[in-house]
Design a protein around this motif. Structure first.
Motif, mmCIF file in Angstrom:
data_model
loop_
_atom_site.group_PDB
_atom_site.id
_atom_site.type_symbol
_atom_site.label_atom_id
_atom_site.label_comp_id
_atom_site.label_asym_id
_atom_site.label_seq_id
_atom_site.Cartn_x
_atom_site.Cartn_y
_atom_site.Cartn_z
ATOM 1 N N UNK A 1 0.775 -1.228 0.000
ATOM 2 C CA UNK A 1 0.000 0.000 0.000
ATOM 3 C C UNK A 1 0.802 1.270 0.000
ATOM 4 N N UNK A 2 2.069 1.233 -0.469
ATOM 5 C CA UNK A 2 2.838 2.475 -0.543
ATOM 6 C C UNK A 2 2.369 3.325 -1.721
ATOM 7 N N UNK A 3 2.899 4.520 -1.815
ATOM 8 C CA UNK A 3 2.490 5.454 -2.873
ATOM 9 C C UNK A 3 2.637 4.850 -4.259
ATOM 10 N N UNK A 4 3.747 4.180 -4.496
ATOM 11 C CA UNK A 4 3.989 3.594 -5.803
ATOM 12 C C UNK A 4 2.949 2.535 -6.131
ATOM 13 N N UNK A 5 2.627 1.693 -5.162
ATOM 14 C CA UNK A 5 1.635 0.642 -5.384
ATOM 15 C C UNK A 5 0.245 1.229 -5.610
ATOM 16 N N UNK A 6 -0.079 2.280 -4.866
ATOM 17 C CA UNK A 6 -1.392 2.910 -5.038
ATOM 18 C C UNK A 6 -1.505 3.608 -6.395
ATOM 19 N N UNK A 7 -0.437 4.248 -6.832
ATOM 20 C CA UNK A 7 -0.448 4.905 -8.137
ATOM 21 C C UNK A 7 -0.576 3.884 -9.254
ATOM 22 N N UNK A 8 0.086 2.743 -9.083
ATOM 23 C CA UNK A 8 0.005 1.694 -10.085
ATOM 24 C C UNK A 8 -1.403 1.129 -10.172
ATOM 25 N N UNK B 1 -6.332 -5.091 -2.030
ATOM 26 C CA UNK B 1 -7.438 -4.144 -1.905
ATOM 27 C C UNK B 1 -8.569 -4.452 -2.884
ATOM 28 N N UNK B 2 -8.465 -5.594 -3.576
ATOM 29 C CA UNK B 2 -9.486 -6.028 -4.540
ATOM 30 C C UNK B 2 -9.630 -5.074 -5.723
ATOM 31 N N UNK B 3 -8.513 -4.512 -6.150
ATOM 32 C CA UNK B 3 -8.476 -3.714 -7.374
ATOM 33 C C UNK B 3 -7.350 -4.250 -8.245
ATOM 34 N N UNK B 4 -7.416 -3.966 -9.524
ATOM 35 C CA UNK B 4 -6.435 -4.504 -10.451
ATOM 36 C C UNK B 4 -5.148 -3.694 -10.437
ATOM 37 N N UNK B 5 -4.038 -4.421 -10.552
ATOM 38 C CA UNK B 5 -2.734 -3.787 -10.617
ATOM 39 C C UNK B 5 -1.852 -4.608 -11.548
ATOM 40 N N UNK B 6 -0.624 -4.139 -11.774
ATOM 41 C CA UNK B 6 0.274 -4.807 -12.717
ATOM 42 C C UNK B 6 0.604 -6.226 -12.276
ATOM 43 N N UNK B 7 0.878 -7.085 -13.234
ATOM 44 C CA UNK B 7 1.213 -8.472 -12.945
ATOM 45 C C UNK B 7 2.656 -8.626 -12.537
#
Length: 633
Positions: free
Chosen positions: A382-389, A437-443
């Motif tokens: 949940x850091x800034x980079x992960x949230x932005x991604x 967080x049940x949202x999509x992010x990079x693989x």
């Protein structure tokens, strides 16, 4: 210990009011500072006592390096880095401040200092570098002094030099202290203390052109003639400035030949042999024409910094940076650095141990050298980079019919316990994963989050890559839900893991189309003959329940056999019935239509006789994909 209100401190003859407390110094930090809580970390430093205790510092906290609420940490090792404590020290600033850049240093009396920066958005509250000190650094639980001001308006970034006229340390002026006129516009310079750290004063500095300025982090080395070389971070790699009067006056900073690389900090020290060692990056420009933080390398100079002809790569990976080092009396060099501060599966503080002979050979030749020792790993998300991604990914999802989803369920071999390999942990095709967080992010591996301390490479990545390669017009979406050490019962209808995975799958299916379910489990049920011999019947019921509850018809279901390397007996000496479970698995296609079972023949374990190694997991994933494609025809 909570620091009390200090009296007015004098710095260069002027008095400044300090708010209280300066910092809370915690030797027994609570759960809010645990590895599983921290979602990023980095910027380490290292020291070693004469008796051998190692101390490594770094910082973490909010969502990124600039966040209010960040704090410093330290861990120790009493066995030369073989094992490390959990954070044994936390430096937490008052509300509205952030702590950063902790740097340990042992002075000539054997006392351990930790310098750290403290920033606040309030202009009327002190910003600058502070320090705590212990006179018993060999203790596992030392007593620390109250924080003291080292220098207002800037950051002490590198270890001090001990000279006859005092201790001289590099200092970067990044604010406007009351004594700003004394800098004469020079942001990178030195502080000096002539009373063993009680009072510090601005000594002098050098000027970096505005277009080149980039934090001004510097490292110092002293020549035999008493002159000092300062190596400075700039936008174009390293620049060098020299002083012949103990740091009061400095030459114009000029580029250091051969080091026009990454925009980051270097570390330089004199070794016991007299040679100088630099730790920095050695790489070529990337596709964008810039340098990254890759190939952390040690260089040696035998002419006090004029040339650096000898080198050895310490860590060739991407996202390695911010080195610091210490050398023991027996010649071993301990280098710390960070790896992937914000990157899932990385977020590491590491130590490598080598000798000068290794660097001169360009490879490890000494018997006691060890590379990439993990001091600490942040396991939170949940850091800034992960949230932005996440945000970027959610803004550009493919059409639902072109977004093919696969549910990953089972226990640890589905979750993945393989060593993460740099090249294959990131999907190069169209592949996404559902985040915690049940949202999509990079693989990006690790895909799962069941046990952050041990999760690694798994079946899903190579499976997804193979499926994406087979149909380049679609995007693959993985729904990771596996949990290590779990029985089939918990994955059956009504079980807790069944409910949790069902909820995640339904959320995912709002954006995409479920195309298959991947299952690897059975080790847990192989310990008793009853659960082993009833496995196929219970698994068949589970498959039908998944299909019904997801409204997915006869969605393909692929299971994998257990590893043939599993022990024949359990830990308590009883028979292990994994061959029975494999027989039961083999019967699944005769019980439930549109199912397949993948063989594990030829795959090997990672050394524990339980979990597949990374190459085997990659191969296993491709076998799953082959079976899935056949079911989808």
């Amino acid at each position: 210990m909570i620091a009390r209100l200090l009296p007015l401190l004098l710095f260069i003859g002027q008095a400044f009011a300090i708010d209280a407390p300066l910092a809370n110094i915690m030797s027994k930090p609570g759960a809010e500072y645990a590895d599983t809580t921290r979602s990023w970390q980095g910027i380490p430093g290292i020291e070693r006592t004469t008796k051998g205790r190692l101390s490594v510092t770094w910082y973490s906290g909010d969502l990124s390096e600039g966040g209010i609420g960040n704090y410093g940490l330290a861990a120790t090792s009493a066995d030369d880095g073989k094992t490390w404590s959990k954070p044994a020290l936390v430096i937490q600033g008052p509300t509205g401040t952030r702590i950063g850049d902790p740097l340990p240093w042992i002075d000539p009396k054997g006392r351990l200092w930790i310098f750290y920066s403290r920033y606040t958005a309030q202009k009327d509250v002190m910003r600058g570098t502070f320090a705590i000190r212990t006179d018993d650094p060999d203790s596992a639980s030392p007593k620390w002094s109250e924080p003291r001001l080292i220098g207002e308006g800037g950051i002490l970034f590198g270890k001090p030099l001990v000279r006859a006229d005092g201790w001289v340390a590099p200092f970067f002026v990044n604010a406007k202290p009351a004594w700003i006129d004394k800098t004469n516009g020079m942001e990178t310079g030195t502080l000096i203390t002539r009373d063993e750290g009680e009072n510090w004063n601005w000594r002098g500095g050098t000027t970096i052109a505005k277009e080149l300025r980039n934090f001004g982090e510097a490292t110092l080395a002293e020549r035999k003639d008493g002159s000092i070389a300062m190596f400075i971070r700039t936008q174009k790699g390293l620049y060098q400035s020299d002083s012949t009067d103990g740091g009061e006056h400095w030459s114009e900073a000029v580029p250091l030949p051969g080091f026009d690389g990454a925009v980051t900090r270097a570390h330089v020290r004199r070794l016991v042999s007299g040679a100088w060692m630099m730790v920095y990056h050695n790489m070529v420009k990337n596709d964008k024409g810039t340098y990254g933080r890759q190939r952390l390398t040690t260089w040696l100079s035998d002419d006090e910094g004029k040339t650096w002809p000898v080198k050895m790569v310490v860590d060739e990976r991407n996202r390695v940076s911010y080195p610091d080092s210490v050398q023991s009396a027996d010649g071993r060099i301990f280098i710390t650095y960070d790896h992937g501060r914000y990157e899932p599966g990385e977020k590491e503080v590491l130590v490598s141990i080598l000798r000068e002979e290794d660097v001169r050979a360009g490879k490890i030749v000494s018997k006691d050298a060890r590379l990439r020792i993990v001091v600490n790993k942040a396991l939170g998300y949940g850091n800034d980079s992960e949230m932005k991604l996440e945000k970027k990914t959610m803004e550009s999802l493919p059409p639902k019919e072109k977004f093919h989803l696969y549910l990953l369920i089972g226990q640890s071999n589905m979750a993945g316990r393989g060593l993460l390999d740099t090249e294959q942990r990131l999907s190069r095709s169209h592949m996404l994963k559902l985040s915690p967080a049940n949202v999509w992010t990079a693989g990006i591996e690790p895909l799962h989050y069941d046990k952050p301390a041990v999760v690694g490479a798994g079946i899903g990545m190579s499976f997804a890559r193979a499926m994406a390669e087979a149909d380049k017009g679609v995007t693959i979406g993985l729904i990771p839900c596996a949990v290590g050490g779990t029985p089939l019962e918990r994955w059956s209808q009504g079980g807790d893991l069944y409910r949790q995975a069902l909820e995640r799958a339904r959320i995912a299916m709002k954006d995409g189309t479920l195309k298959g379910i991947l299952w690897h489990q059975g080790e847990n049920d192989a310990g008793a003959e009853a659960t082993a011999r009833s496995y196929a019947e219970r698994l068949a019921k589970m498959v039908n329940a998944w299909r019904a509850d997801l409204g997915a018809g006869d969605v393909p279901f692929v299971a994998g056999k257990l590893g043939e390397f599993l022990p024949q007996q359990t830990k308590d000496g009883k028979p292990d019935f994994w061959p029975v479970v494999n027989e039961q698995l083999a019967s699944l296609p005769s019980l439930v239509p549109h199912t397949a079972v993948v063989e594990s023949t030829g795959l090997v374990h990672k050394g524990d006789h339980v979990h597949f190694d990374t190459p085997s997991l990659r191969e296993f994933g491709e076998r799953y994909a082959k079976a899935m494609k056949l079911l989808q025809k």
